[in-house]
Design a protein around this motif. Structure first.
Motif, PDB file in Angstrom:
ATOM      1  N   LEU A 107       0.870  -1.175   0.000  1.00  2.87           N
ATOM      2  CA  LEU A 107       0.000   0.000   0.000  1.00  2.87           C
ATOM      3  C   LEU A 107       0.907   1.225   0.000  1.00  2.87           C
ATOM      4  O   LEU A 107       1.432   1.626   1.039  1.00  2.87           O
ATOM      5  N   SER A 108       1.090   1.820  -1.160  1.00  2.00           N
ATOM      6  CA  SER A 108       2.091   2.872  -1.344  1.00  2.00           C
ATOM      7  C   SER A 108       1.505   4.280  -1.345  1.00  2.00           C
ATOM      8  O   SER A 108       2.209   5.242  -1.661  1.00  2.00           O
ATOM      9  N   GLU A 109       0.236   4.420  -0.968  1.00  2.00           N
ATOM     10  CA  GLU A 109      -0.438   5.708  -1.112  1.00  2.00           C
ATOM     11  C   GLU A 109       0.230   6.842  -0.337  1.00  2.00           C
ATOM     12  O   GLU A 109       0.263   7.990  -0.801  1.00  2.00           O
ATOM     13  N   LEU A 110       0.764   6.551   0.845  1.00  2.00           N
ATOM     14  CA  LEU A 110       1.402   7.610   1.635  1.00  2.00           C
ATOM     15  C   LEU A 110       2.605   8.219   0.924  1.00  2.00           C
ATOM     16  O   LEU A 110       2.974   9.362   1.208  1.00  2.00           O
ATOM     17  N   LEU A 111       3.195   7.491   0.011  1.00  2.00           N
ATOM     18  CA  LEU A 111       4.359   8.002  -0.699  1.00  2.00           C
ATOM     19  C   LEU A 111       4.019   9.219  -1.544  1.00  2.00           C
ATOM     20  O   LEU A 111       4.908  10.032  -1.854  1.00  2.00           O
ATOM     21  N   ILE A 112       2.761   9.355  -1.922  1.00  2.00           N
ATOM     22  CA  ILE A 112       2.363  10.534  -2.699  1.00  2.00           C
ATOM     23  C   ILE A 112       1.406  11.433  -1.917  1.00  2.00           C
ATOM     24  O   ILE A 112       0.736  12.284  -2.495  1.00  2.00           O
ATOM     25  N   GLY A 113       1.338  11.245  -0.611  1.00  2.00           N
ATOM     26  CA  GLY A 113       0.599  12.181   0.216  1.00  2.00           C
ATOM     27  C   GLY A 113      -0.876  11.919   0.381  1.00  2.00           C
ATOM     28  O   GLY A 113      -1.613  12.784   0.861  1.00  2.00           O
ATOM     29  N   ILE A 114      -1.332  10.732  -0.017  1.00  2.00           N
ATOM     30  CA  ILE A 114      -2.723  10.358   0.262  1.00  2.00           C
ATOM     31  C   ILE A 114      -2.695   9.099   1.121  1.00  2.00           C
ATOM     32  O   ILE A 114      -1.701   8.818   1.765  1.00  2.00           O
ATOM     33  N   GLY A 115      -3.753   8.356   1.174  1.00  2.00           N
ATOM     34  CA  GLY A 115      -3.797   7.130   1.957  1.00  2.00           C
ATOM     35  C   GLY A 115      -4.746   6.145   1.321  1.00  2.00           C
ATOM     36  O   GLY A 115      -5.548   6.510   0.458  1.00  2.00           O
ATOM     37  N   PRO A 116      -4.704   4.882   1.739  1.00  2.00           N
ATOM     38  CA  PRO A 116      -5.602   3.860   1.181  1.00  2.00           C
ATOM     39  C   PRO A 116      -6.994   3.956   1.804  1.00  2.00           C
ATOM     40  O   PRO A 116      -7.491   2.994   2.389  1.00  2.00           O
ATOM     41  N   PHE A 117      -7.604   5.115   1.671  1.00  2.00           N
ATOM     42  CA  PHE A 117      -8.876   5.353   2.343  1.00  2.00           C
ATOM     43  C   PHE A 117     -10.012   4.516   1.750  1.00  2.00           C
ATOM     44  O   PHE A 117     -10.838   3.966   2.484  1.00  2.00           O
ATOM     45  N   TRP A 152     -21.360   0.540   3.594  1.00  2.00           N
ATOM     46  CA  TRP A 152     -20.174   0.840   2.794  1.00  2.00           C
ATOM     47  C   TRP A 152     -20.442   1.695   1.567  1.00  2.00           C
ATOM     48  O   TRP A 152     -19.541   2.389   1.095  1.00  2.00           O
ATOM     49  N   ASN A 153     -21.654   1.665   1.016  1.00  2.00           N
ATOM     50  CA  ASN A 153     -21.939   2.555  -0.116  1.00  2.00           C
ATOM     51  C   ASN A 153     -21.660   3.998   0.274  1.00  2.00           C
ATOM     52  O   ASN A 153     -21.064   4.767  -0.488  1.00  2.00           O
ATOM     53  N   THR A 154     -22.087   4.363   1.475  1.00  2.00           N
ATOM     54  CA  THR A 154     -21.844   5.709   1.986  1.00  2.00           C
ATOM     55  C   THR A 154     -20.407   5.883   2.453  1.00  2.00           C
ATOM     56  O   THR A 154     -19.745   6.877   2.142  1.00  2.00           O
ATOM     57  N   LEU A 155     -19.905   4.899   3.201  1.00  2.00           N
ATOM     58  CA  LEU A 155     -18.561   4.999   3.763  1.00  2.00           C
ATOM     59  C   LEU A 155     -17.497   5.164   2.689  1.00  2.00           C
ATOM     60  O   LEU A 155     -16.620   6.043   2.789  1.00  2.00           O
ATOM     61  N   LEU A 156     -17.548   4.346   1.656  1.00  2.00           N
ATOM     62  CA  LEU A 156     -16.501   4.396   0.641  1.00  2.00           C
ATOM     63  C   LEU A 156     -16.568   5.684  -0.172  1.00  2.00           C
ATOM     64  O   LEU A 156     -15.541   6.184  -0.637  1.00  2.00           O
ATOM     65  N   THR A 157     -17.774   6.234  -0.331  1.00  2.00           N
ATOM     66  CA  THR A 157     -17.895   7.529  -0.999  1.00  2.00           C
ATOM     67  C   THR A 157     -17.258   8.625  -0.149  1.00  2.00           C
ATOM     68  O   THR A 157     -16.556   9.508  -0.656  1.00  2.00           O
ATOM     69  N   GLU A 158     -17.486   8.562   1.156  1.00  2.00           N
ATOM     70  CA  GLU A 158     -16.866   9.530   2.061  1.00  2.00           C
ATOM     71  C   GLU A 158     -15.344   9.406   2.020  1.00  2.00           C
ATOM     72  O   GLU A 158     -14.625  10.416   2.024  1.00  2.00           O
ATOM     73  N   ARG A 159     -14.857   8.181   1.973  1.00  2.00           N
ATOM     74  CA  ARG A 159     -13.414   7.966   1.914  1.00  2.00           C
ATOM     75  C   ARG A 159     -12.841   8.475   0.585  1.00  2.00           C
ATOM     76  O   ARG A 159     -11.734   9.038   0.542  1.00  2.00           O
ATOM     77  N   ALA A 160     -13.582   8.277  -0.498  1.00  2.00           N
ATOM     78  CA  ALA A 160     -13.126   8.768  -1.799  1.00  2.00           C
ATOM     79  C   ALA A 160     -13.019  10.290  -1.799  1.00  2.00           C
ATOM     80  O   ALA A 160     -12.111  10.857  -2.415  1.00  2.00           O
ATOM     81  N   ALA A 161     -13.921  10.941  -1.084  1.00  2.00           N
ATOM     82  CA  ALA A 161     -13.879  12.403  -0.996  1.00  2.00           C
ATOM     83  C   ALA A 161     -12.630  12.870  -0.257  1.00  2.00           C
ATOM     84  O   ALA A 161     -12.042  13.906  -0.594  1.00  2.00           O
ATOM     85  N   ILE A 162     -12.198  12.123   0.760  1.00  2.00           N
ATOM     86  CA  ILE A 162     -10.980  12.477   1.487  1.00  2.00           C
ATOM     87  C   ILE A 162      -9.778  12.455   0.535  1.00  2.00           C
ATOM     88  O   ILE A 162      -8.984  13.404   0.477  1.00  2.00           O
ATOM     89  N   SER A 163      -9.646  11.368  -0.210  1.00  2.00           N
ATOM     90  CA  SER A 163      -8.542  11.271  -1.165  1.00  2.00           C
ATOM     91  C   SER A 163      -8.663  12.342  -2.238  1.00  2.00           C
ATOM     92  O   SER A 163      -7.644  12.897  -2.689  1.00  2.00           O
ATOM     93  N   GLY A 164      -9.886  12.642  -2.643  1.00  2.00           N
ATOM     94  CA  GLY A 164     -10.105  13.665  -3.658  1.00  2.00           C
ATOM     95  C   GLY A 164      -9.644  15.044  -3.222  1.00  2.00           C
ATOM     96  O   GLY A 164      -9.217  15.860  -4.049  1.00  2.00           O
ATOM     97  N   ARG A 165      -9.726  15.316  -1.927  1.00  2.00           N
ATOM     98  CA  ARG A 165      -9.223  16.592  -1.399  1.00  2.00           C
ATOM     99  C   ARG A 165      -7.702  16.572  -1.279  1.00  2.00           C
ATOM    100  O   ARG A 165      -7.018  17.515  -1.665  1.00  2.00           O
ATOM    101  N   LEU A 166      -7.173  15.475  -0.743  1.00  2.00           N
ATOM    102  CA  LEU A 166      -5.739  15.390  -0.510  1.00  2.00           C
ATOM    103  C   LEU A 166      -4.926  15.437  -1.801  1.00  2.00           C
ATOM    104  O   LEU A 166      -3.810  15.968  -1.819  1.00  2.00           O
ATOM    105  N   VAL A 167      -5.475  14.892  -2.862  1.00  2.04           N
ATOM    106  CA  VAL A 167      -4.719  14.833  -4.109  1.00  2.04           C
ATOM    107  C   VAL A 167      -4.473  16.219  -4.697  1.00  2.04           C
ATOM    108  O   VAL A 167      -3.566  16.405  -5.520  1.00  2.04           O
TER     109      VAL A 167
END
Length: 253
Positions: A132-142, A222-237
């Motif tokens: 899981l290499s997401e932290l290497l580019i400043g996001i996470g495996p949300f 999870w339909n709601t949870l994973l959408t919320e998590r996707a929004a976190i990554s969408g901001r961080l990117v």
């Protein structure tokens, strides 16, 4: 070969879904969308008794999301759409009424680890190391995190996430519960998964459907949870940190 998703159904009811991209099976949005739709449609087919989820090629199961597409994100809305790709595939696997077997022939990175975790029983070769290499580019495996944590627990997920530059062996992944069985060669893997799939087709379909619900009990949100998590990554990117990290990686490549 061009990127594609295919589904083949055997007379016994074993559906084999294959995804492929020439860039080490890195998954752009259009391919993730096709994969989610194929899993949903195949699972709803009354003739389907079990699904095998696999990728094409030999070296890499899935290198995660498309890096080029990641670098092109300009708005939070685009980020949400991009990171929702793996969310939709995970939810398609989770809500499928039939058992899904994973076939992981090589390395899995980022979203690829999430795909393996979204299957109900996963076969792998000794070459199927994970990272899981997401932290290497400043996001996470949300987005993929809930599926991975569901399989291997918080402690192992934390280890995998925070050691972002480390590949963990297929044996490690098996010991933590991500892989159910690990084989020396792809040929041995294919023999085992074919036999296992055929055995499942002989079981009571209703019993398997009820077991599937048990396996994923507690994930109904999870339909709601994973959408919320996707929004976190969408901001961080869109952050300066991540923009700079992506630029450095593109320059290196």
């Amino acid at each position: 070969m061009e990127p594609h998703v295919t589904a083949d159904l055997s007379p016994e009811g074993v559906a084999t879904i294959t995804f492929f991209h020439p860039a080490q099976n890195a998954m752009p949005s259009f391919l993730l969308r096709q994969l989610a739709e194929t899993i949903q449609e195949t699972g709803q087919n009354p003739a389907t008794k079990v699904i095998i989820l696999q990728s094409g090629g030999e070296r890499t199961f899935c290198a995660g999301a498309s890096f080029d597409e990641l670098a092109a994100i300009q708005t939070e809305e685009e980020g949400l759409t991009f990171f929702s790709g793996f969310a939709n595939v995970i939810n398609a696997c989770r809500t499928s009424p039939v058992i899904i077997l994973g076939r992981v022939q090589g390395k899995a990175v980022g979203g690829g680890v999430g795909l393996a975790a979204a299957t109900d029983y996963c076969f792998a070769t000794q070459h199927a190391a994970i990272r899981l290499s997401e932290l290497l580019i400043g996001i996470g495996p949300f987005v993929v995190g809930p599926a991975i944590e569901h399989k291997i627990g918080v402690s192992a997920f934390s280890q995998l996430t925070l050691n972002a530059s480390t590949f963990y062996s297929a044996t490690w992944a098996q010991n933590k519960g991500l892989y159910s069985e690990v084989f020396e060669t792809t040929a041995e893997l294919d023999t085992a998964i074919s036999a296992f799939a055929r055995a499942l087709t002989a079981y009571h379909p209703a019993a398997l459907q009820e077991l599937k619900k048990v396996f994923w009990q507690g994930t109904e949100h999870w339909n709601t949870l994973l959408t919320e998590r996707a929004a976190i990554s969408g901001r961080l990117v869109l952050s300066d940190f991540t923009r700079a990290a992506i630029a450095r990686m593109k320059a290196k490549n």
